[in-house]
Design a protein around this motif. Structure first.
Motif, PDB file in Angstrom:
ATOM      1  N   ASP A  48      -8.007 -61.955-120.716  1.00  0.00           N
ATOM      2  CA  ASP A  48      -6.796 -62.322-119.968  1.00  0.00           C
ATOM      3  C   ASP A  48      -5.558 -62.016-120.852  1.00  0.00           C
ATOM      4  O   ASP A  48      -4.688 -62.857-121.062  1.00  0.00           O
ATOM      5  N   LYS A 194       2.063 -66.763-126.053  1.00  0.00           N
ATOM      6  CA  LYS A 194       0.596 -66.805-126.148  1.00  0.00           C
ATOM      7  C   LYS A 194       0.073 -65.389-125.896  1.00  0.00           C
ATOM      8  O   LYS A 194       0.503 -64.725-124.950  1.00  0.00           O
ATOM      9  N   GLY A 197      -4.373 -65.394-121.947  1.00  0.00           N
ATOM     10  CA  GLY A 197      -4.146 -66.355-120.879  1.00  0.00           C
ATOM     11  C   GLY A 197      -5.249 -67.397-120.783  1.00  0.00           C
ATOM     12  O   GLY A 197      -6.109 -67.523-121.664  1.00  0.00           O
ATOM     13  N   GLN A 198      -5.218 -68.118-119.672  1.00  0.00           N
ATOM     14  CA  GLN A 198      -6.099 -69.286-119.533  1.00  0.00           C
ATOM     15  C   GLN A 198      -7.568 -68.920-119.411  1.00  0.00           C
ATOM     16  O   GLN A 198      -8.436 -69.760-119.639  1.00  0.00           O
ATOM     17  N   GLN A 199      -7.850 -67.664-119.025  1.00  0.00           N
ATOM     18  CA  GLN A 199      -9.258 -67.262-118.874  1.00  0.00           C
ATOM     19  C   GLN A 199      -9.893 -66.897-120.225  1.00  0.00           C
ATOM     20  O   GLN A 199     -11.094 -66.660-120.285  1.00  0.00           O
ATOM     21  N   ASN A 206      -6.430 -68.986-128.374  1.00  0.00           N
ATOM     22  CA  ASN A 206      -5.101 -69.622-128.445  1.00  0.00           C
ATOM     23  C   ASN A 206      -4.172 -68.938-129.436  1.00  0.00           C
ATOM     24  O   ASN A 206      -3.161 -69.524-129.849  1.00  0.00           O
TER      25      ASN A 206
END
Ligand SMILES: C[S@@+](CC[C@H](N)C(=O)[O-])C[C@H]1O[C@@H](n2cnc3c(N)ncnc32)[C@H](O)[C@@H]1O
Length: 217
Positions: A48, A194, A197-199, A206
């Motif tokens: 991501d 960042k 991403g969240q995936q 992170n």
């Protein structure tokens, strides 16, 4: 160069950790040779990967104008975002022919050319109205030594948006390097972003970067 001749290395197993562990330009080229065809899937989609979008947005918000040079263009992910934002005249350079071949097939760039940003690029002085880069100023890749060459090819007033891995920023002295460029650059900002991403999964999910946004004086 450290260690034995990279040409005699076994074919590298492409991965983010392998990329971060690189210790010579020859090994960087070998890794991306092996990674080019699967990079967009096994790395960018799987992690991501957000940096190309963050760089393109930062460039746009700072008033960036073409013609644009994408440095370490790889498979063309920054150009994909720039084209979505309405930028047309984008050139891309990279020292991996295999990554550039994937970028060429996307037909997003006006000109795609081989170049080592740690040396001299095949472009005249003052050629570009903007310079962007995602994922190239990172562990084992490119340090602040490349900045003067990027300034050479940019027009006065050109907007830069360059992502820099946050740990690499500290380890390679980007802070002092930007201070040394006082008088040659203006309006420097270093927002934190960042990288993934969240995936994203795994130890680097992170990881943080900065997008260095500035103008050539
Ligand atoms: C992590 S990839 C990023 C590619 C693309 N910008 C993206 O965000 O997907 C890093 C790229 O930097 C290129 N690169 C590394 N060192 C370089 C150098 N000295 N000159 C030009 N390109 C370089 C690699 O070949 C690779 O394509």
């Amino acid at each position: 160069m450290t260690g034995p001749d990279p040409k005699s290395d076994p074919q590298p197993d492409p991965s983010l950790q392998a990329a971060y562990d690189l210790d010579s330009p020859e090994r960087v080229i070998r890794l991306y040779e092996a990674w080019a065809e699967s990079y967009d899937g096994t790395f960018a989609a799987a992690m991501d990967y957000q940096l190309p979008a963050r760089v393109a947005e930062a460039f746009d918000r700072a008033g960036g104008r073409g013609p644009v040079l994408d440095v370490g263009a790889g498979t063309g992910l920054v150009a994909e975002r720039l084209v979505e934002l309405g930028f047309g005249l984008v050139d891309g350079t990279d020292f991996s022919e295999e990554m550039l071949e994937v970028a060429r097939r996307k037909e997003l760039y006006q000109r795609v050319f081989h170049g080592d940003v740690m040396g001299r690029l095949d472009c005249p002085d003052d050629a570009y109205g903007g310079v962007v880069s995602a994922g190239t100023f990172t562990h084992g890749h490119v340090g602040p030594e490349a900045l003067p060459e990027l300034l050479r090819v940019a027009l006065p007033g050109a907007v830069f948006a360059l992502s820099i891995n946050a740990e690499h920023y500290e380890a390679k002295g980007f802070g002092p390097a930007f201070r040394d460029l006082e008088g040659q650059i203006t309006d420097l900002r270093l927002p934190e972003v960042k990288i993934y991403g969240q995936q994203a999964k795994g130890p680097h999910a992170n990881d943080l970067g900065r997008v260095a946004v500035f103008r050539k004086a």
